[in-house]
Every structure is written in structure tokens, then in C-alpha cells.
Design a protein around this motif. Structure first.
Motif, PDB file in Angstrom:
ATOM      1  N   VAL A 143      30.952 -38.908 -19.182  1.00 22.29           N
ATOM      2  CA  VAL A 143      31.085 -40.307 -19.615  1.00 22.29           C
ATOM      3  C   VAL A 143      30.590 -40.457 -21.055  1.00 22.29           C
ATOM      4  CG1 VAL A 143      30.232 -42.662 -19.258  1.00 22.29           C
ATOM      5  CG2 VAL A 143      31.002 -41.298 -17.300  1.00 22.29           C
ATOM      6  N   GLN A 144      29.467 -39.829 -21.361  1.00 26.47           N
ATOM      7  CA  GLN A 144      28.938 -39.898 -22.728  1.00 26.47           C
ATOM      8  C   GLN A 144      29.902 -39.260 -23.720  1.00 26.47           C
ATOM      9  OE1 GLN A 144      26.004 -41.475 -23.931  1.00 26.47           O
ATOM     10  NE2 GLN A 144      27.210 -41.116 -25.787  1.00 26.47           N
ATOM     11  N   GLU A 147      32.661 -41.663 -24.338  1.00 27.36           N
ATOM     12  CA  GLU A 147      32.193 -42.752 -25.198  1.00 27.36           C
ATOM     13  C   GLU A 147      32.064 -42.278 -26.648  1.00 27.36           C
ATOM     14  OE1 GLU A 147      29.019 -46.386 -24.865  1.00 27.36           O
ATOM     15  OE2 GLU A 147      28.320 -44.412 -24.218  1.00 27.36           O
ATOM     16  N   ASP A 148      31.650 -41.023 -26.829  1.00 22.39           N
ATOM     17  CA  ASP A 148      31.484 -40.461 -28.175  1.00 22.39           C
ATOM     18  C   ASP A 148      32.783 -40.492 -28.980  1.00 22.39           C
ATOM     19  OD1 ASP A 148      28.831 -39.910 -27.661  1.00 22.39           O
ATOM     20  OD2 ASP A 148      29.141 -37.769 -27.251  1.00 22.39           O
ATOM     21  N   GLY A 150      35.195 -42.721 -28.435  1.00 20.35           N
ATOM     22  CA  GLY A 150      35.720 -44.083 -28.505  1.00 20.35           C
ATOM     23  C   GLY A 150      36.361 -44.621 -27.246  1.00 20.35           C
ATOM     24  N   ASP A 152      36.205 -46.231 -23.344  1.00 22.21           N
ATOM     25  CA  ASP A 152      35.321 -47.188 -22.690  1.00 22.21           C
ATOM     26  C   ASP A 152      34.523 -46.486 -21.588  1.00 22.21           C
ATOM     27  OD1 ASP A 152      34.823 -49.195 -20.329  1.00 22.21           O
ATOM     28  OD2 ASP A 152      35.057 -50.439 -22.116  1.00 22.21           O
ATOM     29  N   ALA A 153      33.207 -46.453 -21.750  1.00 23.07           N
ATOM     30  CA  ALA A 153      32.343 -45.689 -20.842  1.00 23.07           C
ATOM     31  C   ALA A 153      32.429 -46.201 -19.407  1.00 23.07           C
ATOM     32  CB  ALA A 153      30.899 -45.729 -21.335  1.00 23.07           C
ATOM     33  N   ASP A 154      32.395 -47.511 -19.231  1.00 23.67           N
ATOM     34  CA  ASP A 154      32.432 -48.071 -17.875  1.00 23.67           C
ATOM     35  C   ASP A 154      33.756 -47.763 -17.192  1.00 23.67           C
ATOM     36  OD1 ASP A 154      29.885 -49.107 -18.137  1.00 23.67           O
ATOM     37  OD2 ASP A 154      30.576 -51.059 -18.856  1.00 23.67           O
ATOM     38  N   ASP A 155      34.829 -47.845 -17.960  1.00 25.54           N
ATOM     39  CA  ASP A 155      36.156 -47.558 -17.412  1.00 25.54           C
ATOM     40  C   ASP A 155      36.252 -46.090 -16.997  1.00 25.54           C
ATOM     41  OD1 ASP A 155      38.999 -48.211 -16.906  1.00 25.54           O
ATOM     42  OD2 ASP A 155      39.373 -46.860 -18.597  1.00 25.54           O
ATOM     43  N   ARG A 157      33.759 -44.038 -16.250  1.00 24.73           N
ATOM     44  CA  ARG A 157      32.893 -43.784 -15.107  1.00 24.73           C
ATOM     45  C   ARG A 157      33.582 -44.211 -13.806  1.00 24.73           C
ATOM     46  NH1 ARG A 157      27.687 -42.611 -14.876  1.00 24.73           N
ATOM     47  NH2 ARG A 157      27.286 -43.264 -17.034  1.00 24.73           N
TER      48      ARG A 157
END
Length: 221
Positions: A143-144, A147-148, A150, A152-155, A157
Motif C-alpha cells: 500500500v505504501q 501511495e509513493d 501516486g 490512492d492508498a485506501d483504494d 488497501r
């Protein structure tokens, strides 16, 4: 603006394959050598170790199963580390503690492609694994990484917790195997010519220019 028909380039590789890590760098160098040739790059999945379970295994268990012992890999690793260093890349095999099944990594790359970020996602995962010894079996790490670049982390996950695109990625990897691809990286030009192995950038650039010329000559007939 180029009037040439774009060349489709499918790159079949795995994020835990050190020669794929080197090959990615070389193909990107090759593309810089032919800036006048339009190329559409597609990153395609391959499972270098399809026998590794989804939760992964210890690196020691993996090296013992594949090479006979941890020590047996050290000689091989030395050559790959040297080749990576020559490309300005860092491979630190002593940091890798966990061998992942890479289906979730390939799902991330597939999702990143929808946002034009497949190459960045692939690069981030490879850096985590080869340079940093990151645990690609850990969903938080994945996930990180997403996100790194660009995403969406929540999406990401939420999607990782499902089987979304597991079948799709598995089918794409199987398609490559069905076409006879057994070694990676493999570069497939215009869906008709394949070059296997992390070839020098100059050789890959010649292939890009040659196949592009051929498909554009055919299109002009």
C-alpha cells in the motif's frame, strides 16, 4: 509530431527477477536512444516462482529449494550484483528476508497502468525488494509503495483485500507461458518478435528501430 505508427512493446517480467530489474533499466536506456520512434510499452506479468505460496516463504527456505543452499546462491548473486552495479542499480541480496508470491505486485502494476503509472509502480516494487530488502508479502508495504507513486492508498488497501484481478493477472501470466516464454525478461515487439534476456540497450534500440520501420512500411503498402 511523429506520423509513425506506434510500436507496441510488451515486456514480460517479474518484480523479483534480478535480470528483469537490470532489463528494465536497459530498455529505458534503449528508448532514450530512439526518441524519434513512438513506442507504447505494456508491462506484462510473469511468475518466476509460481510454486511460492501467496503468503510467501523465508528467503532461506526459498534459496535452499531453488539452489540447494543459501551458499550456493552467493556465487550467482555476486555476478548479478556486479551487473546491477554497472547499470547504476543497487542489489543487496543479504537484505532480502522473505520471498514473495508476486501476484499482488502484478495486480498493483495492472491497477497503476490505468493511471499511466505502471513503469513507476514496477520500479518502486523492484527498488523495495532489491535495494531495500522490503517484504513484498506485507500488504502495508504494498500500500505504501502504491501511495509513493501516486495511487490512492485506501483504494489499494481495499482492493488488495479482495481477489480483484487475480484471475486476470494469472491468465496473462499463463498466456506468456503458453506462448513459450520461460525466461524473463522477454521483450515482445509488435506482438510478433521476441527478444529474451536483459540485452544491452544498444541492441534493444536496434530492435525497436528495425521493427518500427517494418510495421510502418507494411502500413504504407
Amino acid at each position: 509530431m511523429s506520423t509513425l505508427k506506434p510500436l507496441r512493446l510488451d515486456i514480460v517480467s517479474d518484480v523479483v527477477c534480478p535480470w528483469c530489474y537490470i532489463g528494465k533499466h536497459r530498455i529505458e536506456d534503449a528508448l532514450k536512444l530512439v526518441p524519434d520512434v513512438p513506442v507504447e510499452v505494456h508491462w506484462r506479468p510473469f511468475f518466476l516462482n509460481n510454486w511460492v505460496p501467496r503468503e510467501g516463504i523465508s528467503r532461506e527456505e526459498y534459496l535452499t529449494a531453488k539452489f540447494g543452499s543459501v551458499d550456493a546462491y552467493k556465487g550467482i548473486a555476486g555476478r548479478v550484483v556486479a551487473a546491477a552495479n554497472e547499470e547504476g542499480l543497487s542489489y543487496r541480496p543479504e537484505l532480502v528476508k522473505r520471498q514473495p508470491n508476486t501476484i499482488d505486485c502484478h495486480r498493483l502494476i495492472h491497477w497503476a497502468e490505468a493511471e499511466g503509472k505502471a513503469a513507476e509502480m514496477k520500479q518502486r516494487l523492484m527498488e523495495l525488494y532489491f535495494r531495500d530488502g522490503g517484504d513484498l508479502t506485507d500488504s502495508n508495504v504494498l500500500v505504501q509503495a502504491a501511495e509513493d507513486v501516486g495511487l490512492d492508498a485506501d483504494d489499494v488497501r481495499r482492493r488488495l483485500a479482495t481477489d480483484e484481478d487475480v484471475a486476470l493477472v494469472s491468465a496473462q501470466a499463463q498466456e506468456a507461458a503458453d506462448k513459450g516464454i520461460s525466461g524473463v525478461p522477454t521483450f515482445v515487439f509488435a506482438q510478433k518478435y521476441a527478444v529474451s534476456g536483459a540485452q544491452p540497450a544498444e541492441q534493444l534500440a536496434r530492435a525497436i528501430r528495425g521493427v518500427s520501420a517494418e510495421i510502418n512500411a507494411e502500413a504504407a503498402e
